[in-house]
Design an enzyme around this catalytic site. Structure first.
Site, PDB file in Angstrom:
ATOM      1  N   SER A 111       0.799  -1.220   0.000  1.00 62.24           N
ATOM      2  CA  SER A 111       0.000   0.000   0.000  1.00 62.24           C
ATOM      3  C   SER A 111       0.832   1.270   0.000  1.00 62.24           C
ATOM      4  O   SER A 111       0.311   2.344  -0.322  1.00 62.24           O
ATOM      5  CB  SER A 111      -0.940   0.017   1.220  1.00 62.24           C
ATOM      6  OG  SER A 111      -1.880  -1.019   1.135  1.00 62.24           O
ATOM      7  N   ASP A 333      -8.913  -3.646   3.539  1.00 58.31           N
ATOM      8  CA  ASP A 333      -7.647  -4.371   3.472  1.00 58.31           C
ATOM      9  C   ASP A 333      -7.411  -5.209   4.728  1.00 58.31           C
ATOM     10  O   ASP A 333      -7.016  -6.371   4.648  1.00 58.31           O
ATOM     11  CB  ASP A 333      -6.520  -3.347   3.299  1.00 58.31           C
ATOM     12  CG  ASP A 333      -5.145  -3.967   3.285  1.00 58.31           C
ATOM     13  OD1 ASP A 333      -4.803  -4.622   2.300  1.00 58.31           O
ATOM     14  OD2 ASP A 333      -4.399  -3.777   4.278  1.00 58.31           O
ATOM     15  N   ASP A 374      -5.817   0.502  -4.221  1.00 60.18           N
ATOM     16  CA  ASP A 374      -4.366   0.478  -4.361  1.00 60.18           C
ATOM     17  C   ASP A 374      -3.887  -0.872  -4.884  1.00 60.18           C
ATOM     18  O   ASP A 374      -2.931  -0.960  -5.641  1.00 60.18           O
ATOM     19  CB  ASP A 374      -3.682   0.829  -3.042  1.00 60.18           C
ATOM     20  CG  ASP A 374      -4.253   0.073  -1.841  1.00 60.18           C
ATOM     21  OD1 ASP A 374      -5.237  -0.677  -2.002  1.00 60.18           O
ATOM     22  OD2 ASP A 374      -3.729   0.261  -0.722  1.00 60.18           O
ATOM     23  N   HIS A 375      -4.605  -1.919  -4.495  1.00 61.40           N
ATOM     24  CA  HIS A 375      -4.242  -3.278  -4.901  1.00 61.40           C
ATOM     25  C   HIS A 375      -5.425  -4.181  -4.603  1.00 61.40           C
ATOM     26  O   HIS A 375      -6.425  -3.757  -4.006  1.00 61.40           O
ATOM     27  CB  HIS A 375      -3.008  -3.764  -4.133  1.00 61.40           C
ATOM     28  CG  HIS A 375      -3.179  -3.667  -2.643  1.00 61.40           C
ATOM     29  ND1 HIS A 375      -3.968  -4.540  -1.921  1.00 61.40           N
ATOM     30  CD2 HIS A 375      -2.691  -2.776  -1.742  1.00 61.40           C
ATOM     31  CE1 HIS A 375      -3.961  -4.201  -0.650  1.00 61.40           C
ATOM     32  NE2 HIS A 375      -3.193  -3.116  -0.510  1.00 61.40           N
TER      33      HIS A 375
END
Length: 520
Positions: A111, A333, A374-375
């Site tokens: 991140s 997350d 972000d992912h």
């Protein structure tokens, strides 16, 4: 008795288990819906080329495409619907693209490096924030000269108000890339830094929050303990030692903030009792570390992400020059890392509510809003579940290998890997609907990992059409800055009619292409 999937579908259909309505059986229903969608799409040919007064970036940390889809279904089911046909607020955005998330030194990113990309416009190494790929993680002496600035700073320098809202610590990876330059994302306060780094002149991230861009207008999130001298009792948990202050330098950063005439709040009541018209600078730290999961949030004392966004926009929008706001749904997350899909998906639904609130408070004519991640994570759901199956439910068949049931949601790795007497755990013997149930995983790990696939980028507002196709993640802040006429290449902003005139840039590109052809 073991049914094939085709047998199951046949029996389910006979017994009316599918929750679709009679109108869905009629081709006219689908054709009419598609035709209306087509008409809406045709209106997008009239592109919004206005100059963006306001910029909002909603960042769902770890919110990969499977998470978006599952959150959509959950949102619908929370409203008593089947779920699949539901629209998230982000689904309503007219432009969608994909972002490539890799870090300069990592195929599957973290991140920090990704935050540097979508906030500072350059890709970077994992574990570092606000520095280029020339900086080496944890090596203090690689910081100087490799700092890169963020779109939050560009906006501030252009006279806009700026804000950060997050459900994590305000000095966590995502928000810190907006203001800090640190070769280690874990340097939350000087207590977490090695002596060598301190001796080398590197600053902790909490300190940088108040020193690098001293006039950030709104900061809301967690991370209280990193702002107070070591062993200072926490205001909310005075008897819990782990929540006490951490700073070795003796500084009280909150006091320094209030000494500069900034407002400070630490609970929901204080936040919602503020009059935004009389508040120009606001710091809200609602927990010693991260905010609680939305499912576990005390609605009397802890503000929701939506409530924080509401207050932030009311304060920021007072600036006639506009604002930039970073909003992070950061605990999506965390839920995934813990294998707790229910926590993660409810976090995503709450972020979608915040997106809806921002939509009501702004105009698409002058506000560019982007929603992305972000992912991703190694999270998915499948198993041929029927329409309307609870997103946290079982697949409709047993495994044909071990003859045991399995949940639709599953992780590629993580803490949900469990063996009982040497074989896979039978999920029917436990409460797989529990808020903290850890979904089964293929590979045992104490913490589930990120995923490496592209993430979606949803965009609406001025010049949102520039987010199209597949791009590098660091392209995002360049589009936002271009739309708002901040940062570099502002020549296109000379139009007198309030639109962002694209002609100078396009002519430059044409000239470059011509030159390239001559070289060939």
């Amino acid at each position: 008795i073991h049914f094939s999937f085709s047998d199951f579908l046949s029996k389910a259909n006979q017994n009316c288990l599918f929750p679709y309505t009679e109108q869905e059986k009629d081709p006219k229903y689908w054709n009419t819906w598609a035709q209306q969608t087509l008409k809406n799409a045709l209106t997008l040919q009239n592109l919004n080329k206005n100059k963006a007064k306001n910029l909002i970036l909603f960042l769902g940390d770890g919110m990969g495409v499977p998470t978006v889809t599952a959150a959509r279904i959950l949102k619908g089911q929370l409203n008593g619907q089947s779920g699949e046909e539901t629209q998230l607020e982000m689904d309503k955005f007219p432009f969608v693209s994909l972002a490539k998330t890799y870090n300069t030194n990592a195929q599957v990113p973290d991140s920090a490096g990704t935050a540097t990309a979508y906030l500072c416009g350059v890709k970077a190494n994992e574990g570092t924030v606000g520095v280029s790929a020339a900086a080496v993680r944890s090596q203090c002496n690689s910081t100087q000269g490799n700092e890169v600035t963020s779109i939050l700073r560009w906006a501030k320098e252009a006279g806009k108000s700026v804000g950060i809202v997050t459900t994590t610590r305000v000095n966590h990876a995502t928000p810190s890339a907006a203001y800090a330059h640190s070769v280690d994302r874990d340097w939350y306060s000087d207590n977490e830094m090695p002596a060598e780094a301190l001796k080398g002149g590197c600053k902790d991230i909490a300190r940088q929050l108040f020193e690098n861009i001293p006039n950030i207008d709104v900061i809301l999130g967690g991370g209280r303990k990193y702002m107070f001298p070591k062993n200072t009792s926490d205001v909310e948990y005075p008897d819990v030692l782990k929540h006490s202050g951490t700073r070795n330098d003796g500084r009280n950063l909150v006091q320094e903030w209030t000494d500069r005439k900034g407002h400070y709040v630490w609970n929901k009541k204080q936040l919602l009792s503020l009059n935004p018209n009389s508040v120009d600078y606001l710091l809200g730290l609602f927990e010693p570390m991260d905010l609680p999961y939305d499912l576990e949030r005390n609605s009397n004392t802890d503000p929701s992400l939506t409530e924080m966004v509401d207050v932030a926009i009311k304060i920021l929008k007072k600036n006639p020059s506009g604002f930039y706001l970073l909003v992070e749904g950061g605990r999506i997350d965390h839920g995934h890392h813990e294998g707790k899909a229910k926590q993660a998906l409810h976090e995503a639904v709450e972020m979608d509510r915040a997106i809806g609130r921002a939509d009501l408070m702004t105009s698409v004519h002058d506000t560019l809003t982007i929603v992305t991640a972000d992912h991703s994570h190694v999270f998915n759901f499948g198993g041929y579940t029927v329409r309307g199956n609870t997103i946290f439910g079982l697949a409709p068949m047993l495994s044909d290998i071990d003859q045991k049931p399995f949940t639709s949601i599953i992780y590629g790795n993580g803490p949900g890997y469990k063996l009982v007497n040497g074989v896979r755990e039978n999920v029917s013997t436990i409460d797989y609907q529990d808020n903290n149930y850890q979904a089964q995983a293929a590979v045992p790990l104490s913490m589930e990992t990120h995923g490496g696939e592209d993430v979606a980028v949803f965009a609406k507002g001025p010049l949102a059409h520039l987010l199209h196709g597949v791009h590098e993640q660091n392209y995002i802040p360049h589009v936002m800055a271009y739309a708002a006429c901040i940062g570099q290449n502002r020549e296109h902003c000379m139009s007198s009619n309030g639109s962002a005139d694209l002609r100078p840039v396009l002519s430059s590109i044409a000239a470059l292409l011509t030159f390239t052809r001559l070289l060939c």
